[in-house]
Design an enzyme around this catalytic site. Sequence first.
Site, PDB file in Angstrom:
ATOM      1  N   ASP A  99       9.935   5.392  -5.939  1.00  0.00           N
ATOM      2  CA  ASP A  99       8.504   5.688  -5.919  1.00  0.00           C
ATOM      3  C   ASP A  99       8.339   7.027  -6.621  1.00  0.00           C
ATOM      4  OD1 ASP A  99       5.775   5.807  -5.005  1.00  0.00           O
ATOM      5  OD2 ASP A  99       6.395   4.582  -3.296  1.00  0.00           O
ATOM      6  N   ASP A 201       2.865   6.057  -8.186  1.00  0.00           N
ATOM      7  CA  ASP A 201       1.795   6.215  -7.211  1.00  0.00           C
ATOM      8  C   ASP A 201       0.457   6.491  -7.911  1.00  0.00           C
ATOM      9  OD1 ASP A 201       1.329   6.574  -4.254  1.00  0.00           O
ATOM     10  OD2 ASP A 201       0.570   8.513  -4.949  1.00  0.00           O
ATOM     11  N   GLU A 264       0.750   1.571  -9.429  1.00  0.00           N
ATOM     12  CA  GLU A 264      -0.125   1.279  -8.291  1.00  0.00           C
ATOM     13  C   GLU A 264      -1.571   1.435  -8.749  1.00  0.00           C
ATOM     14  OE1 GLU A 264      -1.288   2.651  -3.768  1.00  0.00           O
ATOM     15  OE2 GLU A 264      -0.913   4.134  -5.315  1.00  0.00           O
ATOM     16  N   HIS A 325       2.687  -0.452   2.592  1.00  0.00           N
ATOM     17  CA  HIS A 325       2.587   0.544   3.673  1.00  0.00           C
ATOM     18  C   HIS A 325       1.177   1.113   3.822  1.00  0.00           C
ATOM     19  CE1 HIS A 325       2.988   2.622  -0.076  1.00  0.00           C
ATOM     20  NE2 HIS A 325       2.632   3.755   0.500  1.00  0.00           N
ATOM     21  N   ASP A 326       0.238   0.654   2.992  1.00  0.00           N
ATOM     22  CA  ASP A 326      -1.150   1.134   3.084  1.00  0.00           C
ATOM     23  C   ASP A 326      -2.105   0.056   3.570  1.00  0.00           C
ATOM     24  OD1 ASP A 326      -0.452   3.624   1.970  1.00  0.00           O
ATOM     25  OD2 ASP A 326      -0.686   2.857  -0.071  1.00  0.00           O
TER      26      ASP A 326
HETATM   27  C1  NOJ Z   1      -0.791   5.798  -2.471  1.00  0.00           C
HETATM   28  C2  NOJ Z   1       0.301   5.654  -1.468  1.00  0.00           C
HETATM   29  O1  NOJ Z   1       0.711   4.322  -1.426  1.00  0.00           O
HETATM   30  C3  NOJ Z   1      -0.246   6.156  -0.154  1.00  0.00           C
HETATM   31  O2  NOJ Z   1       0.610   5.877   0.914  1.00  0.00           O
HETATM   32  C4  NOJ Z   1      -0.487   7.628  -0.296  1.00  0.00           C
HETATM   33  O3  NOJ Z   1      -1.093   8.123   0.894  1.00  0.00           O
HETATM   34  C5  NOJ Z   1      -1.412   7.925  -1.480  1.00  0.00           C
HETATM   35  N1  NOJ Z   1      -1.053   7.183  -2.651  1.00  0.00           N
HETATM   36  C6  NOJ Z   1      -1.342   9.369  -1.846  1.00  0.00           C
HETATM   37  O4  NOJ Z   1      -0.132   9.630  -2.471  1.00  0.00           O
END
Ligand code: NOJ
Length: 528
Positions: A99, A201, A264, A325-326
């Site tokens: 990542d 990210d 992402e 994870h989000d």
């Molecule tokens: C996306 C990530 O997947 C998330 O977990 C994170 O909080 C934000 N970007 C900030 O980096």
Amino acid sequence: MAGTVWWKRGTVYQVYPRSFQDTDADGIGDLPGITARLEHLAWLGVDAVWISPIYPSPMADYGYDVSDYCGIDPLFGTLADFDALVAEAHRRRLKVILDFVPNHSAITHPWFAESRASRTNPRRDWYIWRDPAPDGGPPNNWLSNFGGPAWTLDPATGQYYYHAFLKEQPDLNWRNPAVRTAMHDALRFWLERGVDGFRVDVIWHLMKDAGFQDNPANPDFSPEQPEINRFAQVYSADRPEVLDVIAEMRAVLRPYGERVLIGEIYLPMERLMAYYGPDLSGADMPFNFQLIQTPWSAEAVSDLVENYEAALPDGGWPNWVLGNHDQPRIAARVGANQARIAAMLLLTLRGTPTLYYGDEIGLAHVPIPADRVRDPWERNEPGHGRDPERTPMQWDGEVHAGFSTVEPWLPLSDDAAARNVDALRDDPTSILTLYRRLLALRREHAALSVGAYRGIATEAADVFAYERFGDDGAFRILLNFGGASHTLALPADETWTVLLSTRGHRGGDGAVASIALGPDEGLILQKC
Ligand code: NOJ
């Protein structure tokens, strides 16, 4: 298949390192833990492991706030542990994807310490500093993705710095060539250590409007949504210049051969497609989160697949994601029965699938008591926190499900004694067995990974049907999104045999003119 790059044929498995395997009894997962569990990934049949951030970090956002882009946080281990992980993964023919978090650093990064030291510091322009508005307030109306303003005043120098996320995550200034060079060096550092690619990210955030114009109001905003949705993110993200930045990153990877750049991106479909870049100079795979955002019905999902396939640029390779994870876990969103349909869908669509750890054992929403909340977003905006999808992997029936010998940083699911790898691995009807069989079929039949896709009309409104075909045959996938049984006609002049049911094996019924599909059942048929 020969000649097809690994990331088109393969399946990616995301590990949230805090929650995979603890080996040093602190309740938090670590790199030696991931290495120890690579056997599970090889057994399951995935091809690559993407590891969420493991760099040194004050952990304000659990590693998405990096204080050194070329190191390992002691919580997770050492660079030697990392090298051992890569070596062991490669020995098992597993690729390793890191990542990469280039949009913002940790507030404790030495670059930011220098940047905030004075207005004339050589690194001042490495971050985004603006004068206050005439009334002393923030320079514009941009909001933080975790709620509240995206600008924080630094009293020492009298200017605001911009942070798209927490105030502990200042955004870097990607218009500054020195920032780009430093980040490219970081990419090379990991490429030299053997990583096979990066998941970048919030890649669509890297460039902001040079004029810092206010974002326009979002007419569809409603108060139950996170505050960030109050405005459309027109000027704070998704600027056209970002495509040059991504093309430069791709160019850094190119001399290293078959490495992959995944971006992402949470944007509507037509904007997402722009991230393949002119002449495919952009991300190899702009992450496709459309399955997460689409209502769970046969009609909506079938329309989505058609639209996505149609929207892809020439040569653009598709990919599919059910969770990360989000996002709430897929089993929490669609229920245990439909989670099996989701698995069959994910692993039979055209394009690279990304699995999220724990989905293979059907982990669902794990309730988090108030005193165990860890996600800063939950503290800022209750109800939006991501802890329920970040709970520890459940390996066996031992104490703490084999994840740790001490209380884990987040709770386990209530049914951990039964919902664990050990308990499910030999059960022919378990979701884990289903995942493994699906992955094996996908690996065995190129048509299921790199073959063509064709939607098929069916008589039943809650069935989504499609065909995958290529040199090694044709496969029909029938997915019942509803709770009623259906009998579906098959082409009269063709013979199909059942390869797999979401309910376990039911091979053998070949030569059929029609096929019975049970409630919530999915089938893979092979043309004889
Ligand atoms: C996306 C990530 O997947 C998330 O977990 C994170 O909080 C934000 N970007 C900030 O980096």
